[in-house]
Design an enzyme around this catalytic site. Structure first.
Site, short mmCIF file in Angstrom:
data_model
loop_
_atom_site.label_atom_id
_atom_site.label_comp_id
_atom_site.label_asym_id
_atom_site.label_seq_id
_atom_site.Cartn_x
_atom_site.Cartn_y
_atom_site.Cartn_z
N LYS A 30 -2.84 4.53 1.20
CA LYS A 30 -2.32 4.61 -0.15
C LYS A 30 -2.66 3.37 -0.98
CE LYS A 30 2.17 5.17 0.61
NZ LYS A 30 2.65 5.05 2.01
N HIS A 43 1.18 -4.01 10.22
CA HIS A 43 1.87 -2.97 9.45
C HIS A 43 1.26 -2.94 8.06
CE1 HIS A 43 5.77 -0.73 8.39
NE2 HIS A 43 5.12 -0.85 7.24
N ASP A 92 2.02 -4.98 4.79
CA ASP A 92 2.62 -3.78 4.22
C ASP A 92 1.70 -3.21 3.13
OD1 ASP A 92 4.50 -1.78 4.25
OD2 ASP A 92 6.03 -2.88 3.16
N HIS A 119 9.69 3.18 10.27
CA HIS A 119 10.20 2.50 9.08
C HIS A 119 11.73 2.61 9.12
CE1 HIS A 119 6.10 2.61 7.68
NE2 HIS A 119 6.43 2.08 6.51
N GLU A 178 15.07 0.32 5.09
CA GLU A 178 14.42 -0.40 4.00
C GLU A 178 15.28 -0.26 2.74
OE1 GLU A 178 9.98 -0.85 1.98
OE2 GLU A 178 10.38 0.79 3.37
#
Length: 433
Positions: free
Chosen positions: A81, A76, A327, A227, A230
């Site tokens: 980005k 993951h 992440d 997702h 969170e």
């Protein structure tokens, strides 16, 4: 200094192996670690033998009990980005600030060249640290989905002999109601061999939207990676709805969910009931401890009260496959990180108390996430496997976890690689926009 032979067939003598990642090898173990000799031939593992039994006539290296692991799976990430912090930081360090900063940077800067440069930089970091299987989520609001998936497909082809890549479309779950957009997104994902993803949140008709997602994924033969929850908000818990939707729709594909932070905020009864549904539905979970520790329960001038991670031990005890991953990396969601799975492992052990014992913990960044990603050929040391290995100058868990292992040796197809990391200065031209 240890030197690995550069011959077609050689032995790695007196290695220390985590038994959890060495199927078929039976040997006495202490804390899940066992001594062995490895025979490497033509880029593959020819044999895993008891220590001291490798034939004397084979050229080799004496590892002097150094630990040897298979290369890592980072299941993951967000390499589309990554490395935008210098250009668009998140001064508040919280989740809302991250959303705003990424949105601004995406709209201003994410053309194909920008995304490709940062993706390639990220992959060079992961490769130098020892990762050979990686899944990335890709921001997929229009028109970015067409730009970034095209870049990803090109990157996957360029990197196919170094890192096996998978991609997941990331979008808000309510976007499934935008028929033109969602249909186009599904076409792009299917054409590029990706997965459907999304971010779930509490909506009056969440079940209907989940049904649309699962039915579409089923019709197109796509797996799902979401997702989920969170947040530290105890009132937000969509995980149970996802499990119910998977069963209600009789979805036969793989379903992975990440984060699940609010699960740890629930009462014991509600948490256990949710975990039972997740286990029954056959859902896998990935915990992102470093990013969640960074974002969750952050308030100015206040020390965080919560660790922000999910109920790792309880999920594992219920039979739910659960792994850890990197992440975000140097972006508004996480200001740090380098796609180094050793760092992720070390911090996960400390944050989530994955020690005492450590016998099987090596699985969480190797064979277990590889299985979740349906790539069982990765993450194992066994006869016939590709000799993608990491050699550490550590003989036991205390030595391994006490240092960053920056001097590790990476073997790919049995050959040592250049572990030089890319220089951040390479990204300077992108930061001046």
């Amino acid at each position: 200094m240890l030197k690995i032979p550069r011959t077609r067939r050689f032995a790695l003598r007196s290695a220390t192996l985590p038994i959890a990642v060495t199927p078929g090898f039976e040997s006495a173990a202490k804390e899940g670690l066992s001594s062995a000799d490895l025979i490497i031939a033509e880029g593959s593992i020819e044999a895993v033998l008891p220590a001291g039994s490798a034939p004397d006539d084979i050229e080799g290296a004496d590892l002097q009990d150094r630990m040897v692991w298979p290369c890592f799976t980072d299941m993951h990430t967000h390499i589309d980005k990554g490395h935008i912090w210098d250009r668009e930081p998140n001064p508040s360090g919280d989740f809302d600030g991250a959303l705003q900063a990424v949105r601004a940077d995406r709209e201003a800067n994410w053309n194909a060249d920008d995304v490709a440069t940062r993706m390639d930089f990220s992959l060079r970091c992961a490769y130098a640290h020892g990762t050979n299987l990686l899944r990335t989520h890709i921001d997929s609001l229009a028109p970015q989905h067409r730009i970034s998936f095209e870049v990803f497909s090109d990157m996957r082809a360029r990197w196919k002999d170094r890192i096996s890549l998978q991609a997941v479309a990331l979008f808000p779950i309510d976007a499934v109601d935008d028929e033109a957009y969602f249909d186009d997104l599904v076409e792009v994902v299917a054409a590029n061999g990706g997965l459907l993803g999304g971010v779930t949140h509490i909506l009056p008709d969440l079940e209907r939207r989940l049904d649309r997602l699962f039915q579409t994924a089923s019709d197109r033969g796509l797996d799902v990676d979401l997702h989920v929850d969170e947040t530290q908000d105890v009132n937000i818990l969509t995980l149970a709805s996802i499990a119910e939707a998977k069963m209600r729709n009789k979805f036969e594909g793989a379903v992975t969910v990440g984060h699940c932070c609010s699960l740890a905020r629930q009462s014991e009864d509600r948490a256990n009931a949710t975990i039972e549904k997740v286990a029954e539905a056959g859902i896998s979970i990935v915990s992102l401890p470093m990013c969640n520790m960074y974002l969750q329960d952050r308030h100015p001038g206040r020390t965080p009260r919560s660790r922000g991670v999910t109920l790792f031990h309880e999920l594992k005890a219920a039979g739910v496959p659960i792994a850890v991953a990197s992440d975000n990396t140097r972006d508004p969601f996480y200001a740090y990180g380098d796609l180094d799975m050793v760092e992720v492992f070390r911090e996960a052990v400390r944050i989530a108390h994955l020690d005492h014992p450590l016998d099987e913990t090596a699985k969480i960044i190797t064979c277990l996430p590889a299985d979740i990603l349906q790539a069982p050929e990765f993450g194992r040391i066994q006869n016939g496997a590709t000799a993608d290995l990491v050699v550490f100058n550590a003989r036991n868990w205390s030595e391994f976890l006490s240092r960053p292992q920056a001097d590790r040796i990476i073997l790919r197809n049995g050959m040592g690689i250049d572990r030089c990391l890319p220089d951040y200065r390479e990204l300077d031209p992108l930061m001046k926009g």
